[in-house]
Design an enzyme around this catalytic site. Structure first.
Site, PDB file in Angstrom:
ATOM      1  N   MET A 180       0.847  -1.200   0.000  1.00  0.00           N
ATOM      2  CA  MET A 180       0.000   0.000   0.000  1.00  0.00           C
ATOM      3  C   MET A 180       0.873   1.238   0.000  1.00  0.00           C
ATOM      4  O   MET A 180       1.601   1.501   0.972  1.00  0.00           O
ATOM      5  CB  MET A 180      -0.909   0.035   1.249  1.00  0.00           C
ATOM      6  N   CYS A 221      -2.098  -2.252 -10.319  1.00  0.00           N
ATOM      7  CA  CYS A 221      -2.497  -0.879  -9.972  1.00  0.00           C
ATOM      8  C   CYS A 221      -3.158  -0.197 -11.167  1.00  0.00           C
ATOM      9  O   CYS A 221      -2.541  -0.068 -12.231  1.00  0.00           O
ATOM     10  CB  CYS A 221      -1.290  -0.068  -9.501  1.00  0.00           C
ATOM     11  N   HIS A 270      -5.727 -10.153  -6.792  1.00  0.00           N
ATOM     12  CA  HIS A 270      -6.690  -9.181  -6.264  1.00  0.00           C
ATOM     13  C   HIS A 270      -7.957  -9.421  -7.080  1.00  0.00           C
ATOM     14  O   HIS A 270      -7.983  -9.158  -8.291  1.00  0.00           O
ATOM     15  CB  HIS A 270      -6.146  -7.760  -6.430  1.00  0.00           C
ATOM     16  N   GLY A 329      -8.595  -9.036  -1.584  1.00  0.00           N
ATOM     17  CA  GLY A 329      -9.845  -8.356  -1.916  1.00  0.00           C
ATOM     18  C   GLY A 329     -10.834  -8.510  -0.790  1.00  0.00           C
ATOM     19  O   GLY A 329     -11.433  -9.565  -0.616  1.00  0.00           O
ATOM     20  N   ALA A 372      -5.475  -5.472   2.851  1.00  0.00           N
ATOM     21  CA  ALA A 372      -5.034  -4.080   2.686  1.00  0.00           C
ATOM     22  C   ALA A 372      -5.833  -3.155   3.609  1.00  0.00           C
ATOM     23  O   ALA A 372      -5.411  -2.869   4.736  1.00  0.00           O
ATOM     24  CB  ALA A 372      -5.151  -3.650   1.225  1.00  0.00           C
TER      25      ALA A 372
HETATM   26  C1  FMN Z   1      -3.783   3.225   0.301  1.00  0.00           C
HETATM   27  C2  FMN Z   1      -3.621   2.084  -0.658  1.00  0.00           C
HETATM   28  C3  FMN Z   1      -2.450   1.969  -1.394  1.00  0.00           C
HETATM   29  C4  FMN Z   1      -2.259   0.894  -2.269  1.00  0.00           C
HETATM   30  N1  FMN Z   1      -1.062   0.731  -2.906  1.00  0.00           N
HETATM   31  C5  FMN Z   1      -0.818  -0.399  -3.634  1.00  0.00           C
HETATM   32  C6  FMN Z   1       0.479  -0.706  -4.126  1.00  0.00           C
HETATM   33  O1  FMN Z   1       1.449   0.021  -3.889  1.00  0.00           O
HETATM   34  N2  FMN Z   1       0.637  -1.851  -4.845  1.00  0.00           N
HETATM   35  C7  FMN Z   1      -0.403  -2.709  -5.097  1.00  0.00           C
HETATM   36  O2  FMN Z   1      -0.198  -3.736  -5.744  1.00  0.00           O
HETATM   37  N3  FMN Z   1      -1.632  -2.451  -4.614  1.00  0.00           N
HETATM   38  C8  FMN Z   1      -1.855  -1.349  -3.872  1.00  0.00           C
HETATM   39  N4  FMN Z   1      -3.079  -1.137  -3.299  1.00  0.00           N
HETATM   40  C9  FMN Z   1      -4.127  -2.161  -3.483  1.00  0.00           C
HETATM   41  C10 FMN Z   1      -4.080  -3.155  -2.308  1.00  0.00           C
HETATM   42  O3  FMN Z   1      -2.845  -3.821  -2.217  1.00  0.00           O
HETATM   43  C11 FMN Z   1      -5.195  -4.200  -2.445  1.00  0.00           C
HETATM   44  O4  FMN Z   1      -5.000  -4.930  -3.616  1.00  0.00           O
HETATM   45  C12 FMN Z   1      -6.585  -3.573  -2.483  1.00  0.00           C
HETATM   46  O5  FMN Z   1      -6.733  -2.520  -1.560  1.00  0.00           O
HETATM   47  C13 FMN Z   1      -7.650  -4.646  -2.210  1.00  0.00           C
HETATM   48  O6  FMN Z   1      -7.459  -5.204  -0.942  1.00  0.00           O
HETATM   49  P1  FMN Z   1      -8.475  -4.851   0.279  1.00  0.00           P
HETATM   50  O7  FMN Z   1      -9.834  -5.125  -0.261  1.00  0.00           O
HETATM   51  O8  FMN Z   1      -8.040  -5.757   1.382  1.00  0.00           O
HETATM   52  O9  FMN Z   1      -8.325  -3.392   0.569  1.00  0.00           O
HETATM   53  C14 FMN Z   1      -3.292  -0.060  -2.440  1.00  0.00           C
HETATM   54  C15 FMN Z   1      -4.482   0.074  -1.709  1.00  0.00           C
HETATM   55  C16 FMN Z   1      -4.647   1.118  -0.818  1.00  0.00           C
HETATM   56  C17 FMN Z   1      -5.932   1.209  -0.026  1.00  0.00           C
END
Ligand code: FMN
Length: 394
Positions: A13, A111, A182, A217, A242
Site C-alpha cells: 500500500m 495498480c 486481487h 480483496g 489491505a
Molecule cells: C492506500 C492504498 C495503497 C495501495 N497501494 C498499492 C500498491 O502500492 N501496490 C499494489 O499492488 N496495490 C496497492 N493497493 C491495493 C491493495 O494492495 C489491495 O490490492 C486492495 O486494496 C484490495 O485489498 P483490500 O480489499 O483488502 O483493501 C493499495 C491500496 C490502498 C488502499
C-alpha cells in the site's frame, strides 16, 4: 527461501504500508509484509545506508535526500519488496540493488491508477503480457535464482475467464513462486465487492504448476484465512489484507485491539521510524471520521501535539469509536466490540462456505460485469447478509 503457503499477509500500500504499519502488523501475527510499490527508476537512484542509531537499512533518494524505503531487522525472513516496472532491464537493476535486504521481490501488475498505467506499469501489464512475462522471467533468472530468493507478482482478474486463464498460465510458466490475485477487475474500485467466480477453476491451474496462490480483496482478518481454506478445501492458499489492516493492523490477531490501543502502538513506531506527515496520514486512517478526536488529530503539527492527543484518547473510556474495533473494508467503516467482531467474522465464514458449496461452473465463468456504474451481477460473498446470500445461491 520464503514459503508463501497458507500465509496471512499485509498488502502493498503506497503511503500506508510503511515501516510502522509493517512492524505493528508483524507484532499482531501477520506472517509476511509487502512494501508499498517502489518504481524501479526511483530505487535505482537510491543510496543504501546503514542507520546505526535506528538499526535500520535506509534507501535514500540521492536527488532530494528523501527516504524511499526503510527496513527493520524484525522484518528479516518476512519482507517482500514490491516493484513498479514496465522494463525488464530496469526491474533487474532495481531488484539486484535491494535483493540482499529483502526476502522476495514482487511485481505490481494490478495498480489501475493513472500514474502507474500511463507508463505501462501496474494494471497496464495485464494488457501487455509479453512485457509482463519478460520482466518476471528476467527477475527470476537474474535476481531470484542467483540469490536464492523468490519472485512473485500481484494481478487483478480480467473480465473473461479464458483470457484470465491464459494470462495466469503464462505468468506461472515464468518461474515465479507466488501469484497474488486481487479479485477485482482493473476498472473496479475497492468499494465494490470482489469477485470469486473464477477461483475454483484458476487456483488448481496455479497450484498444479508449482506456484503458490494468495487471495486478496476485502479480506478482513485472520479468521478469514481459516474460513477460506475450509470453504475451498485447500490448506495451501493464503490471504492478503489491505484496507482492513490500514485501519487496524491488529486484525492479524484472533483478538484485534481497540482503535485507541492500536493507535498508540502505531504512534510509538511512527515516532521512532517515520516522518511526522507520513505518521499523521497513517494515524488518520485509524481514527474514525466521526470520532470526536478526528478533527483535533487533523490539526496536530508535531509528534508532541499528537502524543498529548493520544494520551487523552487512551484515558477516554467513553468515545464510542476509539473504544471499539474499526473494521474498514470496501471503503466502509464499521465499529465492533470484540464479541460483535467475532460474530461478524463467523458470519463471513458461513458465507464463504455457501459460496464455494454453491459454485456452478456454467454460471460462474460468464463474463464479469465490471462496469462500476451498473449493478454488478455476481454473487456477493462478502455481504454479511446471510439470507440475501442464500436467496442468490438457491
Ligand atoms: C492506500 C492504498 C495503497 C495501495 N497501494 C498499492 C500498491 O502500492 N501496490 C499494489 O499492488 N496495490 C496497492 N493497493 C491495493 C491493495 O494492495 C489491495 O490490492 C486492495 O486494496 C484490495 O485489498 P483490500 O480489499 O483488502 O483493501 C493499495 C491500496 C490502498 C488502499
Amino acid at each position: 527461501m520464503l514459503n508463501y503457503a497458507s500465509k496471512i499477509c499485509l498488502a502493498p500500500m503506497v503511503r500506508s504500508g510503511e515501516l510502522p504499519i509493517r512492524l505493528v502488523s508483524l507484532k499482531y501475527g501477520c506472517d509476511l509484509v509487502w512494501t508499498p510499490e517502489i518504481v524501479d527508476k526511483k530505487l535505482i537512484t537510491c543510496v543504501r545506508t546503514v542507520n546505526p542509531s535506528l538499526g535500520t537499512i535506509d534507501y535514500i533518494e540521492s536527488k532530494n535526500q528523501s527516504l524511499t524505503f526503510r527496513k527493520h531487522p524484525l522484518e528479516d525472513g518476512k519482507l517482500v519488496l514490491q516493484l513498479g516496472s514496465s522494463n525488464a532491464d530496469l526491474a533487474v537493476e532495481a531488484g539486484l540493488k535491494v535483493i540482499n535486504d529483502v526476502d522476495g521481490i514482487d511485481l505490481n501488475c494490478g495498480c489501475p491508477k493513472h500514474f502507474s498505467i500511463h507508463s505501462g506499469m501496474g494494471a497496464a501489464l495485464l494488457r501487455t503480457p509479453d512485457v509482463l512475462c519478460e520482466i518476471l522471467t528476467a527477475l527470476v533468472e537474474k535476481v531470484g535464482r542467483p540469490n536464492n530468493k523468490p519472485i512473485s507478482c500481484k494481478i487483478r482478474l480480467l473480465p473473461e475467464f479464458e483470457e484470465t486463464k491464459t494470462l495466469v498460465e503464462r505468468i506461472c510458466a515464468t518461474g515465479i513462486s507466488n501469484l497474488t490475485i486481487h479479485c477485482r477487475t482493473p476498472i473496479m474500485r475497492n468499494r465494490q465487492d470482489p469477485i470469486w467466480n473464477y477461483l475454483p477453476k484458476l487456483i488448481p491451474i496455479i497450484q498444479d504448476s508449482g506456484v503458490n496462490v494468495i487471495i486478496n480483496g476485502n479480506m478482513q482478518g485472520v479468521k478469514d484465512l481459516a474460513s477460506l481454506q475450509t470453504a475451498m478445501k485447500n490448506d495451501q492458499v493464503g490471504i492478503m489484507i489491505a484496507e482492513a489492516a490500514e485501519a487496524n493492523p491488529s486484525v492479524f490477531s484472533e483478538a484485534p485491539r481497540l482503535q485507541k490501543q492500536i493507535v498508540k502502538d502505531v504512534f510509538e513506531a511512527c515516532k521512532k521510524y517515520h516522518s511526522f506527515s507520513g505518521s499523521k496520514f497513517l494515524i488518520q486512517n485509524m481514527v474514525h471520521g466521526k470520532s470526536k478526536y478526528y478533527q483535533e488529530l487533523c490539526r496536530t503539527k508535531t509528534f508532541a501535539d499528537m502524543e498529548v492527543l493520544i494520551e487523552r484518547i487512551i484515558d477516554d473510556t467513553e468515545d464510542a469509536k476509539m473504544n471499539r474495533i474499526t473494521n474498514r473494508n470496501s471503503q466502509k467503516f464499521n465499529s465492533y466490540t470484540l464479541e460483535e467482531y467475532n460474530e461478524h467474522m463467523n458470519k463471513r465464514g458461513v458465507l464463504m462456505h455457501q459460496f464455494f458449496d454453491n459454485w456452478r461452473e456454467e454460471e460462474m465463468l460468464k463474463r464479469l460485469n465490471d462496469d462500476p456504474k451498473k449493478e454488478v451481477k455476481r454473487v456477493k460473498v462478502n455481504s454479511v447478509d446471510v439470507n440475501k446470500r442464500v436467496k442468490i445461491a438457491s
